[in-house]
Design an enzyme around this catalytic site. Structure first.
Site, PDB file in Angstrom:
ATOM      1  N   LYS A  73      15.764  21.893 -11.228  1.00  0.00           N
ATOM      2  CA  LYS A  73      15.046  20.649 -11.510  1.00  0.00           C
ATOM      3  C   LYS A  73      15.898  19.646 -12.281  1.00  0.00           C
ATOM      4  CE  LYS A  73      11.413  19.764 -10.647  1.00  0.00           C
ATOM      5  NZ  LYS A  73      10.145  20.037 -11.338  1.00  0.00           N
ATOM      6  N   GLU A  77       9.326   8.644 -17.003  1.00  0.00           N
ATOM      7  CA  GLU A  77       7.942   9.082 -17.190  1.00  0.00           C
ATOM      8  C   GLU A  77       7.451   8.765 -18.598  1.00  0.00           C
ATOM      9  OE1 GLU A  77       8.202  12.772 -13.977  1.00  0.00           O
ATOM     10  OE2 GLU A  77       8.084  13.206 -16.130  1.00  0.00           O
ATOM     11  N   SER A 126      14.196  21.947 -16.462  1.00  0.00           N
ATOM     12  CA  SER A 126      13.019  22.797 -16.576  1.00  0.00           C
ATOM     13  C   SER A 126      13.397  24.082 -17.307  1.00  0.00           C
ATOM     14  CB  SER A 126      12.492  23.135 -15.173  1.00  0.00           C
ATOM     15  OG  SER A 126      11.609  24.234 -15.208  1.00  0.00           O
ATOM     16  N   HIS A 159       0.828  -1.218   0.000  1.00  0.00           N
ATOM     17  CA  HIS A 159       0.000   0.000   0.000  1.00  0.00           C
ATOM     18  C   HIS A 159       0.864   1.271   0.000  1.00  0.00           C
ATOM     19  CE1 HIS A 159      -3.409  -2.641   0.986  1.00  0.00           C
ATOM     20  NE2 HIS A 159      -2.588  -3.193   1.879  1.00  0.00           N
TER      21      HIS A 159
END
Length: 465
Positions: free
Chosen positions: A283, A290, A277, A155
């Site tokens: 970043k 992704e 970024s 979980h």
């Protein structure tokens, strides 16, 4: 330009003509179309259906065409209806009427079925190579981290002690299953050479289908001409296998994104596989992970599209089946490129052992070990479970963890707790006591890794890629 040109009394509408054409995507089958045609023409000559001198001229021209396409001398003309039409009509222009004999005893229906199986067999080999490279990389990393302690999760909450090596073994298992699925696609294709099925009911020539199969490396032929031209199960099988591969990569990437975040800090993704970024200079985004996660949906879509296309088709060939290519080709290319990026990204990961260890240490993930400690003293598990829960609640109230407890303290929590409990709930003891095969004890992880190496060696020994 079409093979059935001038058969109708009127020309096909220009919009319908463009809508009907498939050469802009099936042109990538040129190598397989030529390869299959050479085998077919060889057979026609062997069976004395066409003269040997005619077959020699056709085959020489086909080989020249293949070379010319490969080196860029010939560019496939997309005004033709499909790749089959291009090859035959191009040869007719080059060597004359003798080229018109090459299609004797076959239809585009069984021709494209053969082309697609040859394509799948080639792409399966590429997929096998990519999976083997990935599994090799995962095994090597796991071997180096059999004692790198980290929490396992249920979980998405810390659950029990594990190691990074044990964690990677889970993915090795998944990708070994994927390798088997892909190999089954190869085995299915190799025993089902469809050429000779004709449009749907064979043909009237004395052809030798096994001779064609042997030339092309097939082990056997199809035994029903209706199914021979209507079957696309092997494409669906391959799409399912690719969906599973991408699902497994996506799960790994999801965890990689989490584990490399500031909130976890278990891993760092190399800058070579990150992006920045346009606004925030600090970043370092895990964009490759992704993208792999995102592209998985495309593969699922291709599988669903193909299932939907086939679900209500009457036997045998229907033009709907032209839709077996575009999304399928994209799925193959996407899965292969994802595998290559995924493997390269994994090889360059930076593992933060201390962060993993501290995350496991500052938690209550050995609470089950506290219960087991009492069980081994003869206390029923459910009573031991409640005692361990009391221990956890005590620590939460005090804002401490098990490693902060003293021997005097624990005896006040439960009468059967004693100083031995402090050792029982250490991460190292918890792992060492989980000594069943498949468990995270370092020695057991090493046993698992040895088994994976054996499986992979056996596979490499039998592989044809």
């Amino acid at each position: 330009m079409k093979l059935w040109q001038n058969v109708f009394s009127t020309n096909i509408d220009s919009l319908a003509d463009a809508f009907n054409r498939s050469i802009d995507f099936d042109k990538q089958l040129y190598r397989y179309d030529i390869q299959g045609t050479i085998a077919h023409v060889n057979m026609l000559a062997k069976q004395q259906i066409i003269a040997k001198e005619d077959s020699n001229r056709i085959i020489d021209a086909l080989k020249t065409l293949l070379t010319d396409i490969e080196n860029g001398t010939v560019v496939i003309d997309e005004t033709y209806e499909d790749i089959h039409s291009f090859v035959e009509l191009y040869l007719t222009e080059k060597i004359g009427a003798v080229a018109k004999k090459m299609h004797t005893g076959r239809s585009r229906n069984d021709q494209v079925a053969l082309d697609m199986k040859l394509y799948v067999l080639d792409q399966v080999k590429e997929m096998q190579k990519a999976l083997v490279e990935l599994i090799d990389a995962l095994i090597q990393t796991a071997q180096a981290h059999t004692k790198t302690i980290m929490p396992a999760f249920t979980h998405l909450r810390k659950a029990q002690p594990s190691t990074y090596g044990h964690y990677l073994c889970a993915y090795i298992e998944m990708f070994l299953r994927d390798l088997r699925k892909v190999t089954l696609v190869e085995e299915t294709c190799l025993t089902n050479m469809p050429l000779g099925s004709g449009a749907c009911c064979g043909n009237t020539y004395d052809i030798d289908r096994m001779y064609v199969a042997e030339q092309l490396g097939f082990e056997d032929i199809t035994y029903n001409s209706l199914d021979g031209v209507a079957d696309r199960d092997y494409i669906l099988d391959f799409l399912y296998a690719m969906s599973m591969i991408c699902m497994h990569m996506s799960r790994y990437c999801e965890e990689l994104i989490l584990f490399s975040s500031e909130q976890f800090g278990f891993l760092s993704v190399a800058q070579a596989y990150s992006s920045g970024s346009s606004m925030m200079p600090q970043k370092r985004n895990p964009d490759m992970a992704e993208l792999i996660r995102g592209k998985t949906g495309r593969i699922y879509g291709s599988l669903l599209q193909m299932l939907t296309t086939m679900k209500a088709l009457p036997l045998t060939y229907n033009k709907d089946m032209q839709e077996d290519k575009e999304n399928f080709f994209d799925a193959v290319n996407t899965t292969l490129s994802s595998l290559h990026i995924f493997t390269a990204m994994h090889k360059t990961l930076i593992i933060h052992k201390e962060s993993m260890y501290l995350s496991a240490k500052d938690s209550y993930i050995t609470a089950v070990d506290a219960a087991d400690y009492l069980v081994k003293k003869g206390i029923p598990f459910r009573d031991a479970y409640r005692a361990a829960a009391k221990l956890v609640n005590y620590c939460i109230d005090k804002n401490i963890y098990f490693h902060h407890l003293t021997a005097e303290e624990i005896t006040t929590i439960h009468a059967d707790f004693d100083a031995g409990l402090l050792e029982a709930v250490t991460l190292e003891n918890s792992l060492a006591s989980r000594n069943q095969i498949g468990s995270p004890a370092p020695e057991m992880v090493e046993v698992s890794l040895e088994k994976y190496l054996q499986r992979l060696a056996a596979y490499k020994g039998s592989a044809t890629f």
